[in-house]
Design an enzyme around this catalytic site. Structure first.
Site, PDB file in Angstrom:
ATOM      1  N   GLY A  61       1.139  -0.913   0.353  1.00 23.71           N
ATOM      2  CA  GLY A  61       0.106  -0.207  -0.086  1.00 23.71           C
ATOM      3  C   GLY A  61       1.132   1.477   0.365  1.00 23.71           C
ATOM      4  O   GLY A  61       2.097   1.587   0.398  1.00 23.71           O
TER       5      GLY A  61
ATOM      6  N   ILE B 292       1.977   3.609   2.394  1.00 25.48           N
ATOM      7  CA  ILE B 292       2.165   3.764   3.667  1.00 25.48           C
ATOM      8  C   ILE B 292       2.791   2.856   3.795  1.00 25.48           C
ATOM      9  O   ILE B 292       4.529   3.143   3.346  1.00 25.48           O
ATOM     10  CB  ILE B 292       1.239   4.486   4.879  1.00 25.48           C
ATOM     11  CG1 ILE B 292       0.362   5.020   4.734  1.00 25.48           C
ATOM     12  CG2 ILE B 292       2.175   4.037   5.941  1.00 25.48           C
ATOM     13  CD1 ILE B 292       1.307   7.113   4.933  1.00 25.48           C
TER      14      ILE B 292
ATOM     15  N   HIS C 279      -1.343  -9.402   0.869  1.00 23.78           N
ATOM     16  CA  HIS C 279      -2.139 -10.387   0.756  1.00 23.78           C
ATOM     17  C   HIS C 279      -2.695  -9.887  -0.857  1.00 23.78           C
ATOM     18  O   HIS C 279      -3.132 -10.688  -1.553  1.00 23.78           O
ATOM     19  CB  HIS C 279      -3.542 -10.486   0.916  1.00 23.78           C
ATOM     20  CG  HIS C 279      -4.634  -9.688   1.222  1.00 23.78           C
ATOM     21  ND1 HIS C 279      -5.170  -9.547   0.229  1.00 23.78           N
ATOM     22  CD2 HIS C 279      -5.138  -8.949   1.347  1.00 23.78           C
ATOM     23  CE1 HIS C 279      -6.546  -8.730   0.245  1.00 23.78           C
ATOM     24  NE2 HIS C 279      -6.501  -8.197   1.586  1.00 23.78           N
TER      25      HIS C 279
ATOM     26  N   ILE D 255      -0.921   1.897  12.449  1.00 23.21           N
ATOM     27  CA  ILE D 255      -0.811   3.186  12.105  1.00 23.21           C
ATOM     28  C   ILE D 255      -2.430   3.545  11.828  1.00 23.21           C
ATOM     29  O   ILE D 255      -3.128   2.298  11.271  1.00 23.21           O
ATOM     30  CB  ILE D 255      -0.617   2.749  10.723  1.00 23.21           C
ATOM     31  CG1 ILE D 255       1.013   2.183   9.930  1.00 23.21           C
ATOM     32  CG2 ILE D 255      -1.156   4.258   9.405  1.00 23.21           C
ATOM     33  CD1 ILE D 255       1.890   3.638  10.841  1.00 23.21           C
ATOM     34  N   SER D 256      -2.720   4.802  12.599  1.00 16.72           N
ATOM     35  CA  SER D 256      -4.320   4.782  12.714  1.00 16.72           C
ATOM     36  C   SER D 256      -4.564   6.071  12.130  1.00 16.72           C
ATOM     37  O   SER D 256      -3.757   6.441  11.562  1.00 16.72           O
ATOM     38  CB  SER D 256      -4.338   4.774  14.317  1.00 16.72           C
ATOM     39  OG  SER D 256      -6.144   5.118  14.804  1.00 16.72           O
TER      40      SER D 256
ATOM     41  N   LYS E 251      -9.591   9.346  11.097  1.00 13.47           N
ATOM     42  CA  LYS E 251     -11.212   8.791  11.282  1.00 13.47           C
ATOM     43  C   LYS E 251     -12.087   8.340  12.812  1.00 13.47           C
ATOM     44  O   LYS E 251     -13.004   7.349  12.521  1.00 13.47           O
ATOM     45  CB  LYS E 251     -11.567   8.153  10.355  1.00 13.47           C
ATOM     46  CG  LYS E 251     -11.224   8.697   9.219  1.00 13.47           C
ATOM     47  CD  LYS E 251     -11.540   7.967   7.491  1.00 13.47           C
ATOM     48  CE  LYS E 251     -11.682   9.028   6.409  1.00 13.47           C
ATOM     49  NZ  LYS E 251     -10.227  10.064   6.135  1.00 13.47           N
TER      50      LYS E 251
ATOM     51  N   LEU F  58      -1.377  12.898   1.295  1.00 11.87           N
ATOM     52  CA  LEU F  58      -2.027  13.369  -0.349  1.00 11.87           C
ATOM     53  C   LEU F  58      -1.091  11.784  -1.197  1.00 11.87           C
ATOM     54  O   LEU F  58      -0.347  11.682  -1.306  1.00 11.87           O
ATOM     55  CB  LEU F  58      -0.534  14.491  -0.713  1.00 11.87           C
ATOM     56  CG  LEU F  58      -1.482  16.138  -0.471  1.00 11.87           C
ATOM     57  CD1 LEU F  58      -0.437  17.718  -0.051  1.00 11.87           C
ATOM     58  CD2 LEU F  58      -2.407  16.196  -0.557  1.00 11.87           C
TER      59      LEU F  58
ATOM     60  N   THR G  20     -16.920  17.048  -3.117  1.00  9.91           N
ATOM     61  CA  THR G  20     -18.149  16.738  -1.949  1.00  9.91           C
ATOM     62  C   THR G  20     -19.304  18.157  -1.325  1.00  9.91           C
ATOM     63  O   THR G  20     -20.219  18.116  -2.051  1.00  9.91           O
ATOM     64  CB  THR G  20     -17.735  15.842  -1.275  1.00  9.91           C
ATOM     65  OG1 THR G  20     -16.671  16.569  -0.073  1.00  9.91           O
ATOM     66  CG2 THR G  20     -17.622  14.345  -1.131  1.00  9.91           C
TER      67      THR G  20
ATOM     68  N   ARG H 194     -20.505  11.719   0.607  1.00 10.78           N
ATOM     69  CA  ARG H 194     -20.926  10.828   0.726  1.00 10.78           C
ATOM     70  C   ARG H 194     -20.954  10.123   2.042  1.00 10.78           C
ATOM     71  O   ARG H 194     -21.377  10.724   3.129  1.00 10.78           O
ATOM     72  CB  ARG H 194     -19.673   9.756  -0.138  1.00 10.78           C
ATOM     73  CG  ARG H 194     -19.681  10.455  -1.957  1.00 10.78           C
ATOM     74  CD  ARG H 194     -18.402   9.546  -2.427  1.00 10.78           C
ATOM     75  NE  ARG H 194     -17.028  10.025  -1.410  1.00 10.78           N
ATOM     76  CZ  ARG H 194     -16.053   9.206  -1.701  1.00 10.78           C
ATOM     77  NH1 ARG H 194     -16.079   8.086  -2.476  1.00 10.78           N
ATOM     78  NH2 ARG H 194     -14.878   9.786  -1.019  1.00 10.78           N
TER      79      ARG H 194
END
Length: 500
Positions: A152, A154, A175, A271-272, A275, A316, A339, A407
């Site tokens: 990914g 990060i 995976h 890593i949090s 949200k 970013l 949005t 959304r």
């Protein structure tokens, strides 16, 4: 015609890239260095003239489609990079490359293989904090480091920076075979070109939801440090797949933590995300529960272990984030979709976030919660306008911006902390410490026991398997902010009826 290359910056980085190009001979010829340093202008370095100032000479150089500019000024602030880019672009340079963020944090290292096409990340937002990785990564020297979600955004950047950390082995766990294959090949190429130190790189394909497999991997690798980046993280997608969000994020994290405790992994860094703060989405709740699991595991840890989490806002350019979305919309002629005009987010570049995470992993204490200082929030509509301008187009004239509405699971602003978490500065720049707000152990265990048969099939509870309504009901019982949000949106008639 042989490609003419102009290197912006005649310092150490620019000179080492020029040497690289001269040695390889197949990428073109360095015609000149461009620099603003009056003491260098008019001199030659290894036979290559130094021209300047940059703003004056660029206009007479970029007149061929084959010309290429490489910005090699690692110490330059974002504002200066933006100025240089605009000067080059306006004066006809269509191929502009840059030494990316990693060159700002690893001293004495600059290679042609590290350069890439400049993109909006390099000229947007604030100037990243510069951290000496060679110093802050001392705790990883000779260690075995495992990164989950290594393919990914990060995870892969952590892997790039860890390449220079002196780790003995680097385990890339994920995976998605394509993404793991991609970062594995990139790291091997970087090593072959002299970037980083000798480390054995091991790709591992697997699913963290598989408890027995995770236990086996942590046992076999004997990893000393785990950076846990893997998660399902796209909010609207997870609102459509709520059971999967809990199954993967919560139970996957628990599997890793249980194995780390069992085999006495020295350091575990989750890593949090912002949200997780007063969450209004199932994804947000899943990450909040991951934070609680980390605090719970820290209570059970060995005295030589340090288990912690690092929370930060948006980065970013991460896959699926608004930056690549905007770029794709611009390529197809627009409109760019936003949005709401009031929507804003905290942003940080991926390299800066990762270097701060790596530093926190070394200085962080067991059972502590950390927050990266994200600076000031940016309005999404302003970001859209800047990216359109970066593409050489004019907002609302060449590319329209369309307001499409929020959304599911989105809010206009994302808080970075709860009031009672009371963030305090540490001695390390941009790293804040939070006051822990753990769950009662019995509360956490009871909730997981109720969620488990929904996520994993059991003969005794077949009717609960994948039952989205029961899952959401349980989460709403436990998390007031989620319940309040769902009730509010339901009353507005904007939420799918199967969510409650």
């Amino acid at each position: 015609m042989e490609k003419r290359i102009y290197i912006i910056g005649a310092g150490f980085a620019g000179q080492t890239i020029a040497d690289d190009i001269k040695r390889k001979k197949i990428f073109g010829k360095v015609n000149a260095f461009l620099d603003d340093d009056k003491s260098l202008i008019g001199t030659t370095i290894d036979g290559i003239p130094v021209l300047g100032p940059i703003s004056s000479v660029a206009s007479v150089l970029g007149n061929s489609a084959a010309d290429e500019a490489i910005i090699a000024i690692p110490s330059a602030p974002t504002e200066r990079i933006r100025e240089i880019y605009e000067t080059l672009y306006k004066n006809g340079f269509s191929h502009i490359k840059i030494l990316p963020g990693i060159s700002q944090v690893i001293e004495g290292s600059a290679h042609l293989v590290q350069t890439r096409e400049i993109d909006p990340l390099d000229i947007l937002g604030r100037t990243p904090v510069t951290i000496s990785l060679k110093e802050s990564l001392n705790y990883l020297r000779g260690k075995r480091v495992l990164i989950t979600g290594a393919g990914g955004s990060i995870g892969s950047e952590l892997a790039r920076q860890l390449l220079s950390g002196g780790a003995e082995r680097l385990y890339l766990f994920g995976h998605g075979e394509n993404s793991i294959c991609s970062i594995y090949r990139e790291l091997r190429l970087l090593q072959a070109e002299g970037v980083g130190e000798k480390a054995t790189i091991v790709p591992i394909i697997g699913d963290m939801r598989d408890r027995e497999y995770v236990d086996y991997i942590i046992k076999q690798t004997k990893c000393n440090v785990i950076f846990h980046c893997a998660a399902y993280k796209h909010v609207p997608m997870m609102e459509e797949n709520q059971v999967a969000a809990i199954e993967n994020n919560v139970f996957g994290t628990k599997n890793l933590l249980d194995a780390a405790l069992k085999y006495k992994t020295e350091r575990f860094v989750l890593i949090s995300t912002d949200k997780a703060v007063s969450p209004v989405s199932v994804y947000g709740v899943s990450k909040m529960l991951c934070e609680k699991l980390v605090l719970e595991a820290a209570k059970k840890s060995d005295k030589n272990q340090a288990i912690m989490f690092v929370r930060f806002g948006n980065v970013l350019g991460s896959r699926g984030s608004i930056l690549p979305l905007f770029q794709n919309q611009i390529k197809t002629g627009g409109p760019v979709t936003v949005t709401d005009k009031k929507m804003e987010r905290f942003f940080m570049t991926i390299p800066e976030a990762c270097s701060l995470v790596l530093q926190t992993g070394g200085v962080g204490e067991n059972g502590m919660s950390y927050l990266l200082d994200m600076g000031e929030p940016i309005k999404i509509i302003e970001l859209a306008e800047q990216i359109i301008k970066f593409s050489g187009l004019e907002p609302y004239k060449d590319i329209d911006i369309k307001i499409v509405g929020a959304r599911k699971g989105e809010r206009f602003t994302e808080p970075l902390w709860l009031k009672e978490e009371n963030p305090q500065p540490t001695q390390y720049q941009k790293i804040l410490k939070l006051e822990n707000k753990p769950y009662d152990s019995a509360r956490l265990e009871a909730l997981l026991n109720k969620l488990k048969p929904i996520c994993f099939f059991t003969e005794e509870n077949t009717r609960l398997f994948r039952d989205k309504k029961t899952l959401v009901s349980l989460l709403c019982e436990d998390c007031k902010s989620l319940k309040d949000y769902y009730e509010e949106v339901k009353n507005d008639g904007e939420l799918h009826t199967d969510l409650l």
